[in-house]
Structures are given as C-alpha cells and as structure tokens.
Design an enzyme around this catalytic site. Structure first.
Site, PDB file in Angstrom:
ATOM      1  N   LYS A  91      11.298  -2.606  -7.024  1.00 14.07           N
ATOM      2  CA  LYS A  91       9.914  -2.107  -7.101  1.00 14.07           C
ATOM      3  C   LYS A  91       9.387  -1.786  -5.693  1.00 14.07           C
ATOM      4  O   LYS A  91       8.721  -0.769  -5.475  1.00 14.07           O
ATOM      5  CB  LYS A  91       9.018  -3.158  -7.789  1.00 14.07           C
ATOM      6  CG  LYS A  91       7.516  -2.824  -7.755  1.00 14.07           C
ATOM      7  CD  LYS A  91       7.197  -1.548  -8.505  1.00 14.07           C
ATOM      8  CE  LYS A  91       5.759  -1.314  -8.872  1.00 14.07           C
ATOM      9  NZ  LYS A  91       4.732  -1.353  -7.885  1.00 14.07           N
ATOM     10  N   GLU A  99       7.855   6.224  -2.862  1.00 14.12           N
ATOM     11  CA  GLU A  99       6.575   6.852  -3.258  1.00 14.12           C
ATOM     12  C   GLU A  99       5.769   7.252  -2.007  1.00 14.12           C
ATOM     13  O   GLU A  99       5.246   8.371  -1.924  1.00 14.12           O
ATOM     14  CB  GLU A  99       5.809   5.836  -4.113  1.00 14.12           C
ATOM     15  CG  GLU A  99       4.388   6.202  -4.452  1.00 14.12           C
ATOM     16  CD  GLU A  99       3.655   5.005  -5.083  1.00 14.12           C
ATOM     17  OE1 GLU A  99       4.234   4.323  -5.947  1.00 14.12           O
ATOM     18  OE2 GLU A  99       2.504   4.767  -4.698  1.00 14.12           O
ATOM     19  N   HIS A 134      10.909   1.358  -4.605  1.00 10.97           N
ATOM     20  CA  HIS A 134      10.221   2.428  -5.336  1.00 10.97           C
ATOM     21  C   HIS A 134       8.929   2.806  -4.602  1.00 10.97           C
ATOM     22  O   HIS A 134       8.622   3.980  -4.395  1.00 10.97           O
ATOM     23  CB  HIS A 134       9.925   1.977  -6.770  1.00 10.97           C
ATOM     24  CG  HIS A 134       8.840   2.752  -7.450  1.00 10.97           C
ATOM     25  ND1 HIS A 134       7.504   2.546  -7.188  1.00 10.97           N
ATOM     26  CD2 HIS A 134       8.890   3.755  -8.350  1.00 10.97           C
ATOM     27  CE1 HIS A 134       6.781   3.390  -7.903  1.00 10.97           C
ATOM     28  NE2 HIS A 134       7.601   4.133  -8.622  1.00 10.97           N
ATOM     29  N   ASN A 135       8.175   1.795  -4.189  1.00 14.15           N
ATOM     30  CA  ASN A 135       6.913   2.075  -3.508  1.00 14.15           C
ATOM     31  C   ASN A 135       7.135   2.762  -2.169  1.00 14.15           C
ATOM     32  O   ASN A 135       6.376   3.649  -1.790  1.00 14.15           O
ATOM     33  CB  ASN A 135       6.114   0.780  -3.307  1.00 14.15           C
ATOM     34  CG  ASN A 135       5.488   0.300  -4.606  1.00 14.15           C
ATOM     35  OD1 ASN A 135       5.957   0.647  -5.684  1.00 14.15           O
ATOM     36  ND2 ASN A 135       4.459  -0.498  -4.523  1.00 14.15           N
ATOM     37  N   SER A 174       5.120  -0.640 -12.790  1.00 11.78           N
ATOM     38  CA  SER A 174       4.633   0.523 -12.058  1.00 11.78           C
ATOM     39  C   SER A 174       3.752   1.400 -12.931  1.00 11.78           C
ATOM     40  O   SER A 174       3.770   1.304 -14.149  1.00 11.78           O
ATOM     41  CB  SER A 174       5.834   1.325 -11.580  1.00 11.78           C
ATOM     42  OG  SER A 174       5.395   2.375 -10.765  1.00 11.78           O
TER      43      SER A 174
HETATM   44  P1  NBP Z   1      -5.585  -8.002  -8.143  1.00  5.77           P
HETATM   45  O1  NBP Z   1      -4.385  -7.796  -7.303  1.00  5.77           O
HETATM   46  O2  NBP Z   1      -6.889  -7.538  -7.644  1.00  5.77           O
HETATM   47  O3  NBP Z   1      -5.686  -9.572  -8.465  1.00  5.77           O
HETATM   48  C1  NBP Z   1      -6.733 -10.045  -9.252  1.00  5.77           C
HETATM   49  C2  NBP Z   1      -6.328 -11.288  -9.999  1.00  5.77           C
HETATM   50  O4  NBP Z   1      -5.821 -12.265  -9.101  1.00  5.77           O
HETATM   51  C3  NBP Z   1      -7.532 -11.906 -10.682  1.00  5.77           C
HETATM   52  O5  NBP Z   1      -7.103 -12.478 -11.864  1.00  5.77           O
HETATM   53  C4  NBP Z   1      -7.954 -12.954  -9.676  1.00  5.77           C
HETATM   54  O6  NBP Z   1      -8.693 -14.005 -10.216  1.00  5.77           O
HETATM   55  C5  NBP Z   1      -6.618 -13.449  -9.243  1.00  5.77           C
HETATM   56  N1  NBP Z   1      -6.681 -14.227  -8.000  1.00  5.77           N
HETATM   57  C6  NBP Z   1      -7.023 -13.866  -6.748  1.00  5.77           C
HETATM   58 BR1  NBP Z   1      -7.599 -12.207  -6.254  1.00  5.77          BR
HETATM   59  N2  NBP Z   1      -6.963 -14.858  -5.875  1.00  5.77           N
HETATM   60  C7  NBP Z   1      -6.574 -15.912  -6.593  1.00  5.77           C
HETATM   61  C8  NBP Z   1      -6.317 -17.256  -6.259  1.00  5.77           C
HETATM   62  N3  NBP Z   1      -6.414 -17.709  -5.001  1.00  5.77           N
HETATM   63  N4  NBP Z   1      -5.920 -18.085  -7.250  1.00  5.77           N
HETATM   64  C9  NBP Z   1      -5.796 -17.641  -8.495  1.00  5.77           C
HETATM   65  N5  NBP Z   1      -6.025 -16.368  -8.878  1.00  5.77           N
HETATM   66  C10 NBP Z   1      -6.403 -15.521  -7.940  1.00  5.77           C
HETATM   67  O7  NBP Z   1      -5.366  -7.430  -9.642  1.00  5.77           O
HETATM   68  P2  NBP Z   1      -4.603  -6.133 -10.154  1.00  5.77           P
HETATM   69  O8  NBP Z   1      -5.011  -4.935  -9.378  1.00  5.77           O
HETATM   70  O9  NBP Z   1      -4.764  -6.166 -11.619  1.00  5.77           O
HETATM   71  O10 NBP Z   1      -3.078  -6.421  -9.772  1.00  5.77           O
HETATM   72  C11 NBP Z   1      -2.354  -7.520 -10.296  1.00  5.77           C
HETATM   73  C12 NBP Z   1      -0.970  -7.505  -9.657  1.00  5.77           C
HETATM   74  O11 NBP Z   1      -0.313  -6.276 -10.014  1.00  5.77           O
HETATM   75  C13 NBP Z   1      -0.991  -7.528  -8.135  1.00  5.77           C
HETATM   76  O12 NBP Z   1       0.120  -8.237  -7.651  1.00  5.77           O
HETATM   77  C14 NBP Z   1      -0.864  -6.079  -7.750  1.00  5.77           C
HETATM   78  O13 NBP Z   1      -0.285  -5.892  -6.474  1.00  5.77           O
HETATM   79  C15 NBP Z   1       0.058  -5.553  -8.845  1.00  5.77           C
HETATM   80  N6  NBP Z   1      -0.069  -4.125  -9.130  1.00  5.77           N
HETATM   81  C16 NBP Z   1      -1.270  -3.512  -9.098  1.00  5.77           C
HETATM   82  C17 NBP Z   1      -1.358  -2.155  -9.395  1.00  5.77           C
HETATM   83  C18 NBP Z   1      -2.696  -1.451  -9.411  1.00  5.77           C
HETATM   84  O14 NBP Z   1      -2.695  -0.220  -9.556  1.00  5.77           O
HETATM   85  N7  NBP Z   1      -3.804  -2.157  -9.312  1.00  5.77           N
HETATM   86  C19 NBP Z   1      -0.209  -1.439  -9.720  1.00  5.77           C
HETATM   87  C20 NBP Z   1       1.008  -2.105  -9.770  1.00  5.77           C
HETATM   88  C21 NBP Z   1       1.072  -3.453  -9.470  1.00  5.77           C
HETATM   89  P3  NBP Z   1     -10.286 -13.958 -10.130  1.00  5.77           P
HETATM   90  O15 NBP Z   1     -10.697 -12.956 -11.140  1.00  5.77           O
HETATM   91  O16 NBP Z   1     -10.689 -15.330 -10.455  1.00  5.77           O
HETATM   92  O17 NBP Z   1     -10.651 -13.544  -8.728  1.00  5.77           O
END
Ligand code: NBP
Length: 496
Positions: free
Chosen positions: A184, A191, A187-188, A129
């Site tokens: 988690k 939130e 938690h969301n 988180s």
């Molecule tokens: P994203 O949720 O936007 O995911 C991007 C990643 O997933 C990239 O590495 C992308 O590869 C890969 N990906 C996708 Br999209 N489709 C794919 C597929 N079919 N096969 C393989 N890889 C694939 O990234 P993030 O915002 O960094 O979040 C990562 C995780 O953390 C998620 O589960 C998200 O829910 C969670 N999270 C996010 C936050 C936040 O604030 N962003 C907070 C807490 C938790 P590519 O680059 O090749 O497209």
C-alpha cells in the site's frame, strides 16, 4: 441479539464508509469510536435504519461480535493502533482477529503481527485504497498477515472490494505480516509519481504552449479515451478539474488554487524504504521533493525576484508537442512503475514477502487512485515472465521506450527552455538512461575519487567495449586499490 459478523473501530471518513459498505453487502456490523459522540452522530445519521450496531464501550463492542471475532481498526496510524490493540487484548481470545486497515508503517505491522501472534491473536495489516468513495463503494484491498487470518475475512473483503472491468475482485492475499502495508505504501509512492508527472505536463501545456485550462481539459479528455495507453483515473480527474470554475466566479479554479501540495507521509515512507533497500526511485523521490518545494511559498516568492530565466514560447509547435507530451508521459510512467516494482522486488527479497507482482498490479485496476488501463499490461508482462529483472525489460514496454525515448528527451528540452521544471520527468528519463548504460562513467569517476581520498577500492572492467567486471576463479569480483600517495602510484589487489 444477533451477533455481528465484523466490527469496525473508528467512524471517521474511512471507518464509517467501510461499515456502510459492509452492511450494504448483507453483513451486520458493529461500530465503536473513541469519542462516543461521533458514533451517536453516525448512528442517528447515515447508519439509521441499517443493520449496524452502535456501541459505546469496548467490551460491549467485542461482546457484540460473533466468534472468531473480526475487529477492523480504521483509526489514525501510530499510537492509536497500539493503544487499541492493548485494550482489545483484554477481551479477545485465541483465534480472534484484529485487522489494521489504516495507513500504517509496514515495520510497525511486522512488530504488531509478531506481538499478537505470541498471544494467539491473528493480525492483518491491510492497505485500503480509494479514499472515501472507495471505502463506500468498493476499495482496492491489500491484506498482509497469516494466511489463515486472511481466510477469515476473504469472503468479506471480496464482497466489499472494487471489481475490475472483467469482474475480478481487487483484493488478494499479498503475503505475511507487513507485506500488505508495504504494498500500500509503495502504491502511494507510485500515486505521488503519477500526480507529479501529470502536473508537469499540465505546467508544460500552460507555460510552454500557452494553453488555457479548457484546451488542456480537452487534450486530457482525449488521453483518457477508451484504449488510450494513458487512460486512468488521475488523467480523468485532472481533465475534469481543468474545466472547473471557482464556485460563484468566472475564474478557472486551476488559475486560482494555491501552488502548495501537502502530504501525509506515506510517499516519504516509500522513499525512505527505497533508500534503506538501495533501490533508486528518482521519479517518486522527485514528486516528494516537488511537494516539499511547493510548501515554502514565501521563499519561492523571494527567490523569483532575484533569479529570472528566459521563457521561450513554443505555442507555434503546439500540435506536435502535445503528441510528444503524450508519449513522453507514457514512458515516464513506465519508468516510474518500474521503480515502484523494483522496490517491491527488493522488499520481497529482504522481508520474504513472496510478492506476486502481476497479481498486485491486477489488484490496483479498480478502487484505488492509480487505477489505469496500463496496469493490465503490467500484469500480462509479469504473467509471461514473473522473474522480470525490471519492468522496463518487458518486451511491450521496452519496444515502446526504444521507439519513443527521443520524445521524452524533446519534452524535457522544451520544458526547460520554457522555464518549466520537470523534476519527475527528468528523474524518469535518467533512470532509464542509467539503467540502460553498460558503463556508468559517473560511477567510475566516483569510484576513483573514493579510492583516492579514502582507499575504498574499486573493481575493474574489461574496457569501454567490454563492460563485464573482472572476477577471480571463485567468481568473486576482483577489487583493487591504487596507492595514490606513493611514488609511481602502484596498484594492489585487495584480498579480504
Ligand atoms: P483519521 O486518520 O482522521 O483517524 C480518525 C480516527 O482515529 C477516529 O476514530 C479517532 O478517534 C481516532 N483516533 C485519533 Br485521531 N487519535 C486517537 C487516539 N490517540 N486513540 C484512539 N483513537 C484515536 O480517519 P480516516 O481519515 O477515516 O482514516 C483512517 C485510517 O485510514 C488512517 O490510518 C488513514 O491514514 C487511512 N486512510 C485514509 C484515507 C482517507 O482518504 N481519509 C484513505 C486511505 C487510508 P476520535 O474520533 O475519538 O478522535
């Protein structure tokens, strides 16, 4: 070449910041991303000169890790997680560990844990988180999986996670398989509830009390003062954003930003799980409904031309109503957290998660969006009584609610007279009211109706002064049915 302690797959916002966080605590980290170009950009940018190894083939990535291998997936939830697991299995051996740090659905995590367990590969599903900043500087981490898997990453997680004001790490082993992701998700949901409650208070200030953004910011800033019961990150950023002018203009951003809130789905999972586990979460559900209603702007514009309500002005009572709003918000927050904790309790029972509610609240004190002073009080109450049937029964909260509930009543009354919707506040209030009702008359009426039209049966209580349900000698609730269609409408006991 020296092998890396841990590998991160996915170099989007979360993955790359977690990798940087790990590296900054002295760990060598390998990274991989489906699209290699992103890895290259990262390696030539933020990762340049750091102890981070960029890899462009999955085998190369796995080979670059020391054994047992620790692979952390930070990719989009759903299919990408399953696809990476399948690909990784070609290269991993018994005793290696996959960690899914994305926002995965807890039932997927249970399934993946079972699947990988059969192959001898350990699996942790963990909530991470705190968004981008949390990932980089210290997130709250909620890991679920085999205990021995947790031990493989305990030191790493403790080093990279947020630390509360008393120095305690915001990570602890949550429980088996899907426990971490369930916590988690909850938690969301909490939130969402917090955000909606604060939003309703701001709407109240603007429309019932005619306050400006700057005035609201001042009030919220006071509510975020040290030792104020509402002190929290969300109050802090709400105060900050109220003062913000739109870049390059003299307009307050809060007056210009469109009234549309999107969502990614974890709050909906919370409510879905609540429905499945028969746990009422009206405040959390109201926050989802409010977000849903916010999306259809065109419909609201149309309906607002047809339906118009009187809007009473309460600005003359501003001082008193601001104080009332403060305590009303606190009670609503207690109610909302009581709902979230009740959901955790039900899930713990159903899935045998063996959750420790006090520790969970403790782990949320830093590094996550709902961080707040209030969580310390929740922890203390659960430490005093880990078997609390409901958070509202904790002596500290019960006392406050008993002494101040009329403020929440007043808030809702004023809000509605000023045509300010208060979905979450009302949900919080009614949750308390129903929970504290020894006899829910609405349920009595529904029970009668169900028996009338569907012969579904009903139980019997002693009467308005004796709310206990009649039981038979074996201690089972006695069930009856009235023969509504027969002359004289006789009653018979249902024995199954
Ligand atoms: P994203 O949720 O936007 O995911 C991007 C990643 O997933 C990239 O590495 C992308 O590869 C890969 N990906 C996708 Br999209 N489709 C794919 C597929 N079919 N096969 C393989 N890889 C694939 O990234 P993030 O915002 O960094 O979040 C990562 C995780 O953390 C998620 O589960 C998200 O829910 C969670 N999270 C996010 C936050 C936040 O604030 N962003 C907070 C807490 C938790 P590519 O680059 O090749 O497209």
């Amino acid at each position: 070449m020296k092998k890396s302690y841990v590998g991160v797959i996915g170099v989007e916002v979360m993955g790359r910041n977690l990798a940087l966080n790990m590296e900054s605590r002295g760990y060598q980290v390998s990274v991989f991303n489906r699209t290699g170009e992103k890895t290259k950009v990262f390696m030539e940018g933020d990762a340049k000169g750091k102890n981070i190894v960029g890899t462009y083939e999955l085998k190369e990535f796995v080979d670059s890790l020391e054994s047992p291998k620790r692979v952390m997936l930070m990719v989009k939830e759903g299919k990408p997680v399953d696809e990476f697991i399948e690909k990784l299995l070609q290269f991993l051996k018994k005793g290696d560990l996959i960690i899914d740090g994305g926002n995965s659905f807890f039932k997927d995590t249970i399934r993946r844990n079972t699947y990988l367990n059969e192959k001898g590969v350990m699996f942790i599903g963990t909530g991470v988180s705190g968004g981008e900043e949390g990932a980089l500087k210290g997130p709250a981490i909620m890991p679920g999986g085999q205990k021995e898997a947790y031990l493989l990453v305990e030191k790493l997680f403790k080093d990279i996670c947020a630390k509360a004001y008393d120095g305690e790490a915001c990570v602890d082993y949550i429980g088996p398989d899907g426990a971490g992701h369930f916590v988690k998700t909850t938690h969301n949901g909490i939130e969402y509830g917090d955000m909606q409650l604060i939003g309703e208070v701001v709407w109240f200030f603007k429309n019932a009390l005619q306050m400006t953004g700057e005035e609201i910011a001042e009030v919220l800033k006071k509510w975020n003062a040290k030792d104020d019961i509402l002190r929290s990150y969300l109050i802090e950023i709400a105060a900050d954003s109220m003062k913000e002018k739109r870049h390059g203009t003299n307009d307050f951003l809060v007056d210009k930003v469109a009234d549309i809130t999107r969502m990614k789905g974890t709050g909906t999972w919370t409510v879905g799980s609540a429905l499945e586990l028969l746990v009422p979460v009206p405040t959390i559900a109201a926050s989802i409904f409010a977000r849903e209603m916010s999306q259809d702007k065109d419909l609201r514009l149309e309906v607002s031309k047809v339906l118009k309500f009187p809007k009473k002005d309460f600005s003359k009572e501003k001082k008193e109503l601001i104080e009332i709003a403060h305590d009303a918000l606190y009670i609503a927050k207690i109610s909302s957290y009581a709902q979230g904790m009740a959901l955790l309790q039900a899930a713990s029972k159903k899935y045998d998660f063996k959750l420790n509610y006090g520790k969970i609240a403790k782990g949320w004190r830093e590094g996550c969006i709902i961080r707040a002073q209030f969580l310390d009080d929740i922890t203390k109450e659960y430490e005093k009584n880990p078997e609390l049937p409901n958070l509202l029964m904790a002596p500290k909260f019960a006392k406050f609610v008993n002494e101040n509930i009329t403020k929440l009543t007043r808030f809702i009354e004023v809000a509605h007279q000023a045509a300010v919707p208060a979905l979450a506040m009302t949900g919080a209030f009614n949750y308390i009211l129903q929970l504290a009702s020894p006899i829910m008359i609405s349920a009595q009426v529904s029970a009668l109706q169900r028996d009338f039209f569907g012969a579904h049966g009903y139980f019997i209580v002693g009467g308005p002064k004796n709310p206990e349900i009649e039981k038979n000698k074996e201690g089972k609730m006695r069930e009856f049915h009235t023969e509504w269609m027969l002359p004289g409408r006789p009653e018979r006991e249902i024995t199954k």
